[in-house]
Design a protein around this motif. Sequence first.
Motif, PDB file in Angstrom:
ATOM      1  N   LEU A 195       0.839  -1.200   0.000  1.00 30.24           N
ATOM      2  CA  LEU A 195       0.000   0.000   0.000  1.00 30.24           C
ATOM      3  C   LEU A 195       0.876   1.253   0.000  1.00 30.24           C
ATOM      4  N   SER A 196       1.981   1.201   0.740  1.00 35.26           N
ATOM      5  CA  SER A 196       2.898   2.360   0.788  1.00 35.26           C
ATOM      6  C   SER A 196       3.470   2.664  -0.589  1.00 35.26           C
ATOM      7  N   LEU A 197       3.934   1.630  -1.284  1.00 36.88           N
ATOM      8  CA  LEU A 197       4.552   1.833  -2.598  1.00 36.88           C
ATOM      9  C   LEU A 197       3.512   2.205  -3.652  1.00 36.88           C
ATOM     10  N   ALA A 198       2.363   1.521  -3.633  1.00 38.92           N
ATOM     11  CA  ALA A 198       1.307   1.834  -4.612  1.00 38.92           C
ATOM     12  C   ALA A 198       0.836   3.275  -4.426  1.00 38.92           C
ATOM     13  N   ALA A 199       0.664   3.685  -3.174  1.00 36.43           N
ATOM     14  CA  ALA A 199       0.213   5.057  -2.886  1.00 36.43           C
ATOM     15  C   ALA A 199       1.245   6.083  -3.364  1.00 36.43           C
ATOM     16  N   LYS A 200       2.514   5.780  -3.122  1.00 32.89           N
ATOM     17  CA  LYS A 200       3.586   6.691  -3.553  1.00 32.89           C
ATOM     18  C   LYS A 200       3.566   6.858  -5.072  1.00 32.89           C
ATOM     19  N   ARG A 201       3.421   5.749  -5.792  1.00 27.04           N
ATOM     20  CA  ARG A 201       3.399   5.801  -7.257  1.00 27.04           C
ATOM     21  C   ARG A 201       2.191   6.570  -7.793  1.00 27.04           C
ATOM     22  N   LEU A 202       1.092   6.533  -7.032  1.00 28.37           N
ATOM     23  CA  LEU A 202      -0.141   7.193  -7.480  1.00 28.37           C
ATOM     24  C   LEU A 202      -0.331   8.572  -6.835  1.00 28.37           C
ATOM     25  N   GLY A 203       0.671   9.027  -6.082  1.00 21.94           N
ATOM     26  CA  GLY A 203       0.624  10.372  -5.490  1.00 21.94           C
ATOM     27  C   GLY A 203      -0.393  10.518  -4.373  1.00 21.94           C
ATOM     28  N   VAL A 204      -0.550   9.469  -3.557  1.00 18.37           N
ATOM     29  CA  VAL A 204      -1.540   9.455  -2.469  1.00 18.37           C
ATOM     30  C   VAL A 204      -0.814   9.165  -1.156  1.00 18.37           C
ATOM     31  N   LYS A 205      -1.266   9.784  -0.072  1.00 22.14           N
ATOM     32  CA  LYS A 205      -0.668   9.503   1.249  1.00 22.14           C
ATOM     33  C   LYS A 205      -1.156   8.151   1.759  1.00 22.14           C
ATOM     34  N   ALA A 206      -0.247   7.387   2.376  1.00 20.61           N
ATOM     35  CA  ALA A 206      -0.630   6.094   2.961  1.00 20.61           C
ATOM     36  C   ALA A 206      -0.272   6.074   4.443  1.00 20.61           C
ATOM     37  N   TYR A 207      -1.298   5.907   5.288  1.00 20.72           N
ATOM     38  CA  TYR A 207      -1.098   5.779   6.739  1.00 20.72           C
ATOM     39  C   TYR A 207      -1.138   4.285   7.081  1.00 20.72           C
ATOM     40  N   ILE A 208      -0.070   3.790   7.687  1.00 20.68           N
ATOM     41  CA  ILE A 208       0.035   2.362   7.971  1.00 20.68           C
ATOM     42  C   ILE A 208       0.065   2.142   9.478  1.00 20.68           C
ATOM     43  N   VAL A 209      -0.997   1.530   9.998  1.00 19.76           N
ATOM     44  CA  VAL A 209      -1.047   1.187  11.423  1.00 19.76           C
ATOM     45  C   VAL A 209      -0.302  -0.133  11.607  1.00 19.76           C
ATOM     46  N   MET A 210       0.776  -0.076  12.414  1.00 23.48           N
ATOM     47  CA  MET A 210       1.615  -1.262  12.629  1.00 23.48           C
ATOM     48  C   MET A 210       1.755  -1.536  14.124  1.00 23.48           C
ATOM     49  N   PRO A 211       1.721  -2.820  14.517  1.00 20.46           N
ATOM     50  CA  PRO A 211       1.949  -3.131  15.930  1.00 20.46           C
ATOM     51  C   PRO A 211       3.360  -2.734  16.346  1.00 20.46           C
ATOM     52  N   SER A 212       3.487  -2.261  17.583  1.00 16.93           N
ATOM     53  CA  SER A 212       4.794  -1.796  18.068  1.00 16.93           C
ATOM     54  C   SER A 212       5.839  -2.918  18.032  1.00 16.93           C
ATOM     55  N   THR A 213       5.364  -4.172  18.027  1.00 14.18           N
ATOM     56  CA  THR A 213       6.281  -5.319  18.022  1.00 14.18           C
ATOM     57  C   THR A 213       6.740  -5.728  16.614  1.00 14.18           C
ATOM     58  N   ALA A 214       6.237  -5.038  15.587  1.00 17.35           N
ATOM     59  CA  ALA A 214       6.631  -5.394  14.205  1.00 17.35           C
ATOM     60  C   ALA A 214       8.147  -5.260  14.059  1.00 17.35           C
ATOM     61  N   PRO A 215       8.784  -6.181  13.343  1.00 16.51           N
ATOM     62  CA  PRO A 215      10.242  -6.113  13.174  1.00 16.51           C
ATOM     63  C   PRO A 215      10.667  -4.785  12.549  1.00 16.51           C
ATOM     64  N   GLN A 216      11.797  -4.282  13.003  1.00 15.98           N
ATOM     65  CA  GLN A 216      12.309  -3.001  12.502  1.00 15.98           C
ATOM     66  C   GLN A 216      12.516  -3.036  10.989  1.00 15.98           C
ATOM     67  N   VAL A 217      12.922  -4.205  10.477  1.00 13.38           N
ATOM     68  CA  VAL A 217      13.157  -4.327   9.033  1.00 13.38           C
ATOM     69  C   VAL A 217      11.872  -4.039   8.241  1.00 13.38           C
ATOM     70  N   LYS A 218      10.709  -4.439   8.817  1.00 14.40           N
ATOM     71  CA  LYS A 218       9.428  -4.179   8.145  1.00 14.40           C
ATOM     72  C   LYS A 218       9.048  -2.706   8.237  1.00 14.40           C
ATOM     73  N   LYS A 219       9.305  -2.124   9.403  1.00 13.38           N
ATOM     74  CA  LYS A 219       9.025  -0.681   9.558  1.00 13.38           C
ATOM     75  C   LYS A 219       9.893   0.125   8.592  1.00 13.38           C
ATOM     76  N   ASP A 220      11.165  -0.250   8.496  1.00 10.47           N
ATOM     77  CA  ASP A 220      12.084   0.454   7.591  1.00 10.47           C
ATOM     78  C   ASP A 220      11.619   0.338   6.138  1.00 10.47           C
ATOM     79  N   ALA A 221      11.121  -0.842   5.774  1.00 13.56           N
ATOM     80  CA  ALA A 221      10.649  -1.048   4.394  1.00 13.56           C
ATOM     81  C   ALA A 221       9.452  -0.158   4.098  1.00 13.56           C
ATOM     82  N   VAL A 222       8.506  -0.095   5.047  1.00 19.63           N
ATOM     83  CA  VAL A 222       7.314   0.758   4.868  1.00 19.63           C
ATOM     84  C   VAL A 222       7.734   2.225   4.716  1.00 19.63           C
ATOM     85  N   LYS A 223       8.633   2.673   5.590  1.00 21.60           N
ATOM     86  CA  LYS A 223       9.123   4.068   5.500  1.00 21.60           C
ATOM     87  C   LYS A 223       9.832   4.300   4.166  1.00 21.60           C
TER      88      LYS A 223
END
Length: 311
Positions: A82-110
């Motif tokens: 959703l983050s990448l698709a939104a970026k390509r289409l010029g739309v903001k993407a808010y991603i609710v993630m659990p605080s326990t999500a691996p840092q590697v996944k958070k970094d990828a979303v960012k």
Amino acid sequence: MTQNELKDCHKLIKSHVHRTPVLTSRLLNEISGATLFFKCENFQRMGAFKMRGATCAISRLSKNQKSKGVVTHSSGNFAQALSLAAKRLGVKAYIVMPSTAPQVKKDAVKGYGGIIIECPPTLEDREKTAIQVQEEKGATFLHPSNNLDVILGQGTAALELLEDHADLDYIITPVGGGGLIAGTALAAHFYSNHCKVIGGEPFEVDDAYRSLQSGKIESNTTTNTIADGLKTQLGDINFPIIQNYVSEIIRVEEDEIISSMRLIWERMKIIIEPSCAVPFAALLREKDKFKNKKVGIILSGGNVDLKNLPF
């Protein structure tokens, strides 16, 4: 639901996604006794089929909706998609993630431009936080698998596979939230004369298997599987499609998933994640059913933690 809707979705997204290759392996054909065609969504943008559904769902929003952004709750591939698709289409993407999500996944979303909102790691908290974002920002909520536009988007992988190989007897996909298998089943229904769709699911999270048996959506009491992408459950939009168009679901053991994953890494020289190995494991478990048949397998993704391999 019509044939044209799936075709229209494919036209809508095709400039934003890869038409992924279909690979074959003489050795895996010999091992399985079937002729196999692997649709490699591990080579898709952001590494998984979910880019298709995310792109379709955002593209179908009104101009006003797009201006206010989209929101989802996910710590997995849909968060990145959703983050990448939104970026390509010029739309903001808010991603609710659990605080326990691996840092590697958070970094990828960012890295893909997603705006992360962290919450406690329960489904209830994820849903509550997503509703808050909707109310505060006016963003449109997009469910990772229980949304018709997402389902149609996911179905375009099977549509492409059937365009390349129209005479398949079966297509096997993994089953998690149900979006991929529902979309695949629609594609087979509309674009094939006799191709049956089968799901692969771990015994440890066999809610979809039990749902087809009972006729109502079941949930899991345990989630003790290596196939971390398949821990979610079916939804009220995709379940009726699955009931109507999916032939059966084959369950597999954890060691079968690991050995199938290893076999694909070793023999095909490609990286797949554990969830992705489940359909091939299902085929090997019930070889007799597929003997001398032409079988498409959707390799759903390749986002694997290389520090934490099961072999």
